[in-house]
Design an enzyme around this catalytic site. Structure first.
Site, PDB file in Angstrom:
ATOM      1  N   LYS A  23       0.837  -1.202   0.000  1.00 52.21           N
ATOM      2  CA  LYS A  23       0.000   0.000   0.000  1.00 52.21           C
ATOM      3  C   LYS A  23       0.873   1.254   0.000  1.00 52.21           C
ATOM      4  O   LYS A  23       0.636   2.187  -0.772  1.00 52.21           O
ATOM      5  CB  LYS A  23      -0.912  -0.051   1.236  1.00 52.21           C
ATOM      6  CG  LYS A  23      -1.891   1.079   1.361  1.00 52.21           C
ATOM      7  CD  LYS A  23      -3.112   0.662   2.167  1.00 52.21           C
ATOM      8  CE  LYS A  23      -2.839   0.541   3.654  1.00 52.21           C
ATOM      9  NZ  LYS A  23      -2.590   1.831   4.315  1.00 52.21           N
ATOM     10  N   SER A  24       1.890   1.282   0.850  1.00 57.37           N
ATOM     11  CA  SER A  24       2.743   2.484   0.940  1.00 57.37           C
ATOM     12  C   SER A  24       3.442   2.758  -0.389  1.00 57.37           C
ATOM     13  O   SER A  24       3.526   3.903  -0.846  1.00 57.37           O
ATOM     14  CB  SER A  24       3.812   2.289   2.023  1.00 57.37           C
ATOM     15  OG  SER A  24       3.216   2.173   3.281  1.00 57.37           O
ATOM     16  N   SER A 169       7.072   8.593  12.736  1.00 53.84           N
ATOM     17  CA  SER A 169       5.991   8.510  11.752  1.00 53.84           C
ATOM     18  C   SER A 169       6.523   8.742  10.341  1.00 53.84           C
ATOM     19  O   SER A 169       7.006   9.823  10.015  1.00 53.84           O
ATOM     20  CB  SER A 169       4.911   9.555  12.067  1.00 53.84           C
ATOM     21  OG  SER A 169       4.043   9.685  10.960  1.00 53.84           O
ATOM     22  N   ASP A 317       1.874  -1.559  11.751  1.00 57.75           N
ATOM     23  CA  ASP A 317       0.551  -1.941  11.232  1.00 57.75           C
ATOM     24  C   ASP A 317       0.188  -3.395  11.543  1.00 57.75           C
ATOM     25  O   ASP A 317      -0.927  -3.833  11.247  1.00 57.75           O
ATOM     26  CB  ASP A 317       0.509  -1.731   9.709  1.00 57.75           C
ATOM     27  CG  ASP A 317       0.511  -0.255   9.352  1.00 57.75           C
ATOM     28  OD1 ASP A 317       0.145   0.579  10.205  1.00 57.75           O
ATOM     29  OD2 ASP A 317       0.889   0.076   8.205  1.00 57.75           O
ATOM     30  N   ARG A 348      -6.503   1.061  18.043  1.00 57.09           N
ATOM     31  CA  ARG A 348      -6.234  -0.381  17.876  1.00 57.09           C
ATOM     32  C   ARG A 348      -5.885  -1.086  19.184  1.00 57.09           C
ATOM     33  O   ARG A 348      -5.982  -2.310  19.263  1.00 57.09           O
ATOM     34  CB  ARG A 348      -5.135  -0.606  16.836  1.00 57.09           C
ATOM     35  CG  ARG A 348      -5.629  -0.369  15.433  1.00 57.09           C
ATOM     36  CD  ARG A 348      -4.600  -0.658  14.367  1.00 57.09           C
ATOM     37  NE  ARG A 348      -5.217  -0.543  13.049  1.00 57.09           N
ATOM     38  CZ  ARG A 348      -4.552  -0.396  11.918  1.00 57.09           C
ATOM     39  NH1 ARG A 348      -3.228  -0.335  11.930  1.00 57.09           N
ATOM     40  NH2 ARG A 348      -5.193  -0.308  10.774  1.00 57.09           N
TER      41      ARG A 348
END
Ligand code: S3P
Length: 440
Positions: A23-24, A169, A317, A348
């Site tokens: 995805k990234s 991040s 993730d 989460r």
């Protein structure tokens, strides 16, 4: 209406599979391909809602993009200053990566625009990008509490800054580097711990010089991108569900092909190995600046561990499914230093702890992680809270459950892994789907 998963216990996992593209890397291929000079061909592109939202955003800004067809995308780059004002707000859907990276990239354009998102994204913090962008001279308005939508005012004269990131991040780092391409002078960031470096690698592949010295990453504004071909590896974050399936099933032998094993992403493999998983990597290759390998996993008895904090950002993730692995392990697992999990597609930590407890697991949420004592998983119903990875993690739990597991609100699995149900059933899960009116 919302999608519900129903899973019956299953004991055997086997097969050879290839999970969808990273995805990234998929997001970044569209962003850089659009701003490049020339035509970029992408293969292995993730046809999930998140990366498609990035693709649609650039189409809405006048970029001609063909595909995706079978993971192939052809992007006719418009150059650094070739984007056009979109006719309406750009909808980022569920995708935090799209919103945070585009806020940087679009702050340096000449036109105004608005970035909007879905119910989950609209709750997520954006000050982590808008504060440093303001220091660079960008003008970005947020809704109350620093939440989306973001209104970006064009025509700002951006200047390079040095920014010491308060959290690990990759989204913040990438946002500032993308803004830095449009700023005067040098833009640099230091990160408190290493995070995924796909932006740095792909900028280099497109011919834009980026310097990494220890934990400091910098670039000079005013450069250009030259089109290139991108082969997107399979997403290790999607492969992780199958790794844990094979680690916890009574009988298992699975080969996951062509998985991206960038060292800033392999925390999940290191953590599972520390827990005693039988994982081997074979057939190592390099594709477009990213390392890939086939991942072979066989079942084994997992044991509880204290997850080293240094591995947390490298597996950020994968914690929903790692919590499931911990529930199946012998003894106690402690996760700490993972406060960032509270600001993902949902909280989460809380949502996983609540779901595990609903299934009879001894799990306690802490401020920055969880304490899980491995033991039996019972039957029950859990809610994914609009979060793709929660839905898939509890699907994996069915392999060790005593009875049926029902998971509500699973539509968002499409954001990152549209073929999950098909592949999960192919390797041995007993998963059926229904449309229901039960939802949050
Ligand atoms: C991403 C970075 C990570 C990750 C997200 C994708 C990226 O977020 O959770 O799914 O592509 O840069 P943070 O960098 O905010 O931790």
């Amino acid at each position: 209406m919302s999608l519900q998963f129903k899973l019956q216990p299953a004991g055997k996992i086997s097969g050879e599979i290839r999970v969808p593209g990273d995805k990234s890397v998929s997001h970044r291929s569209i962003m850089f391909g659009s701003l490049a000079e020339g035509i970029t061909h992408v293969s292995g592109f993730l046809e999930g809602e998140d990366s498609l939202n990035t693709l649609r955003a650039f189409q809405a800004m006048g970029v001609e993009i063909e595909g995706p067809v079978d993971g192939k995308v052809c992007i006719h780059g418009v150059g650094m200053n070739g984007l056009k004002p979109p006719a309406k707000p750009l909808d980022m859907g569920n995708s935090g990566t799209s919103m945070r990276l585009l806020s940087g990239l679009l702050s340096g354009q000449s036109f105004d625009l608005e970035l909007i998102g879905d119910r989950s994204l609209t709750k997520r913090p954006m000050k982590r990008v808008t504060d440093p962008l303001a220091l660079m001279g960008a003008r970005v308005d947020t809704a109350e509490g620093g939440r989306p939508p973001l209104k970006i005012h064009g025509g700002s004269q951006m200047k390079g800054i040095h920014y010491d990131m308060p959290m690990a991040s990759a989204q913040v780092k990438s946002c500032l580097l993308l803004a830095g391409m449009y700023a005067d002078g040098e833009t640099s960031v230091t990160e408190p711990a290493p995070t995924r470096d796909h932006t740095e690698r792909m900028l280099a592949a497109f011919g834009y010089p980026v310097k990494t010295q220890a934990n400091k990453i910098s670039l000079q504004g005013g450069g250009k991108l030259t089109a290139c071909d991108i082969d997107v590896p399979s997403d290790i974050s999607s492969a992780a569900f199958f790794m844990v399936m094979a680690a916890i099933a009574k009988e298992a032998d699975i080969l996951i092909k062509h998985v991206g094993i960038n060292p800033t992403r392999t925390g999940v493999i290191d953590i599972l190995k520390l827990m005693g998983a039988d994982i081997t990597l074979q057939n190592h290759q390099q594709v477009g600046g990213e390392p890939v390998a086939d991942v072979h996993v066989r079942n084994s008895q997992l044991k509880g561990i204290h997850v080293p904090e240094a591995l947390v950002p490298l597996a950020i993730d994968e914690f929903p499914v790692l919590f499931v692995a911990a529930a199946c392990a012998q003894g106690q697992t402690v996760v700490s230093g993972a406060h960032e999990l509270r600001v993902k597609e949902c909280d989460r930590i809380q949502v996983m702890a609540d779901g595990l407890v609903a299934l009879g697991v001894d799990a306690t949420a802490t401020d920055d992680g969880m304490i899980i004592n491995g033991g039996a998983i019972k039957s029950g119903t859990v809610n994914s809270h609009d979060d793709h990875r929660i839905a898939m993690a509890f699907s994996v739990a069915s392999l060790a459950a005593e009875g049926e597991i029902v998971i509500d609100d699973c539509d968002n699995v499409n954001t990152s892994f549209p073929t999950f149900v098909e592949l999960a059933n192919q390797v041995g899960l007993q998963l059926t789907t229904t449309q229901t009116t039960n939802s949050l």
